[in-house]
Design a protein around this motif. Structure first.
Motif, short mmCIF file in Angstrom:
data_model
loop_
_atom_site.label_atom_id
_atom_site.label_comp_id
_atom_site.label_asym_id
_atom_site.label_seq_id
_atom_site.Cartn_x
_atom_site.Cartn_y
_atom_site.Cartn_z
N VAL A 18 -37.84 -37.17 12.46
CA VAL A 18 -38.24 -35.93 11.83
C VAL A 18 -36.99 -35.36 11.17
O VAL A 18 -35.87 -35.68 11.59
N ASP A 19 -37.15 -34.59 10.08
CA ASP A 19 -35.98 -34.00 9.45
C ASP A 19 -36.13 -32.48 9.33
O ASP A 19 -37.10 -31.91 9.83
N GLN A 20 -35.16 -31.86 8.67
CA GLN A 20 -35.12 -30.39 8.63
C GLN A 20 -36.33 -29.76 7.93
O GLN A 20 -36.65 -28.61 8.18
N ASN A 31 -40.53 -33.11 7.68
CA ASN A 31 -41.09 -34.38 7.26
C ASN A 31 -41.11 -35.28 8.49
O ASN A 31 -40.19 -35.21 9.31
N ILE A 32 -42.11 -36.10 8.59
CA ILE A 32 -42.29 -36.89 9.81
C ILE A 32 -42.43 -38.37 9.46
O ILE A 32 -43.07 -38.71 8.48
N LYS A 33 -41.79 -39.20 10.25
CA LYS A 33 -42.02 -40.64 10.12
C LYS A 33 -42.74 -41.14 11.36
O LYS A 33 -42.30 -40.88 12.47
N PHE A 57 -44.45 -42.25 6.20
CA PHE A 57 -43.65 -41.04 6.05
C PHE A 57 -44.60 -39.95 5.60
O PHE A 57 -45.35 -40.14 4.65
N ILE A 58 -44.59 -38.82 6.28
CA ILE A 58 -45.49 -37.72 5.93
C ILE A 58 -44.66 -36.51 5.49
O ILE A 58 -43.74 -36.09 6.20
N ARG A 59 -44.96 -35.99 4.31
CA ARG A 59 -44.22 -34.83 3.82
C ARG A 59 -44.60 -33.62 4.68
O ARG A 59 -45.79 -33.35 4.91
#
Lengths: 108, 85
Positions: free
Chosen positions: A41-43, A46-48, A70-72
Motif C-alpha cells: 500500500v502507498d501514501q 493505492n493497493i496492490k 494494482f488498485i488506485r
C-alpha cells in the motif's frame, strides 16, 4: 491551513501497512469486488493485491486471466478486512491523538 | 510502496472507472497513475456474442479513470468466442 485528510491518510496508511500479507476484499466504486492478499500500500492508499479472485466472477469474468493487481486508491469504496487483525480501541486512540495534534497545530 | 514499476513492459489489463477493459503493453506511468499503453485493445464483453477486441493503438489513459491495473500473466483460453456475460 492544516490538511487534516493528509494526517488521517498517513494514519490509515500505517494501519494498512500492518495488514500486509492478510487476505482482504476490496470493493471498488464500479461495484467490482476483488478478493486477494494485500501485497503493498502507498501514501495515496493505492493497493496492490496478489493471488486475486473476483467475488462475482459470473457477472465480471473480465479479470479471470489476472493474478495480481494494482488498485488506485481513489476508486476504492470499501475494504473488508479480517476482524481479528484489527484492534478498534487502538485505532480509536490513534485517531483521537491525531485529532488532538491537529487541533494544537491549528491553534499555534 | 505500491508502484507499477514491475509492470512496465508487460502486457497489462486496465479496468477503467466506467467499467471498460483495455489491454496493452504498459510503457510508462506517473504519480497520478496516468498510463501509456502500446498496442492497446479494448475488450468488449456482451451477452449475445463472444468477446470483441477493438484495436486502439497507442493509448494514454488519464489516472482519474484508472480503477485497476494488472499484469496479464497467462494466455487465457476463456477469452474466446464462447464467453458471454
Amino acid at each position: 491551513m492544516v490538511d487534516h485528510s493528509f494526517f488521517l491518510r498517513m494514519l490509515f496508511y500505517s494501519f494498512f501497512k500492518s495488514l500486509v500479507g492478510k487476505d482482504v476484499i476490496v470493493e471498488l466504486k464500479n461495484d467490482l469486488s476483488i478478493c486477494g492478499t494485500l501485497h503493498s500500500v502507498d501514501q495515496f492508499l493505492n493497493i496492490k493485491l496478489t493471488d486475486i479472485s473476483v467475488s462475482d466472477s459470473d457477472k465480471y469474468p473480465h479479470m479471470l486471466s489476472v493474478k495480481n493487481c494494482f488498485i488506485r486508491g481513489s476508486v476504492v469504496r470499501y475494504c473488508h478486512i479480517p476482524a481479528e487483525e484489527v484492534d478498534p480501541a487502538l485505532l480509536m486512540d490513534a485517531t483521537r491523538k491525531e485529532a488532538q495534534q491537529n487541533k494544537q497545530s491549528a491553534g499555534a | 510502496m505500491a508502484n507499477l514499476e514491475d509492470n512496465v513492459g508487460k502486457i497489462t489489463l486496465v479496468a477503467t472507472g466506467d467499467g471498460r477493459i483495455i489491454v496493452g503493453t504498459l510503457k510508462g506511468f506517473d504519480q497520478t497513475i496516468n498510463l501509456v499503453l502500446e498496442d492497446a485493445h479494448e475488450r468488449i464483453f456482451s451477452h449475445t456474442q463472444g468477446v470483441e477486441q477493438v484495436p486502439l493503438g497507442l493509448y494514454l489513459i488519464r489516472g482519474d479513470n484508472v480503477a485497476c491495473d494488472s499484469e496479464q500473466n497467462l494466455y487465457n483460453p476463456l477469452f474466446t468466442d464462447t464467453l458471454r456475460c
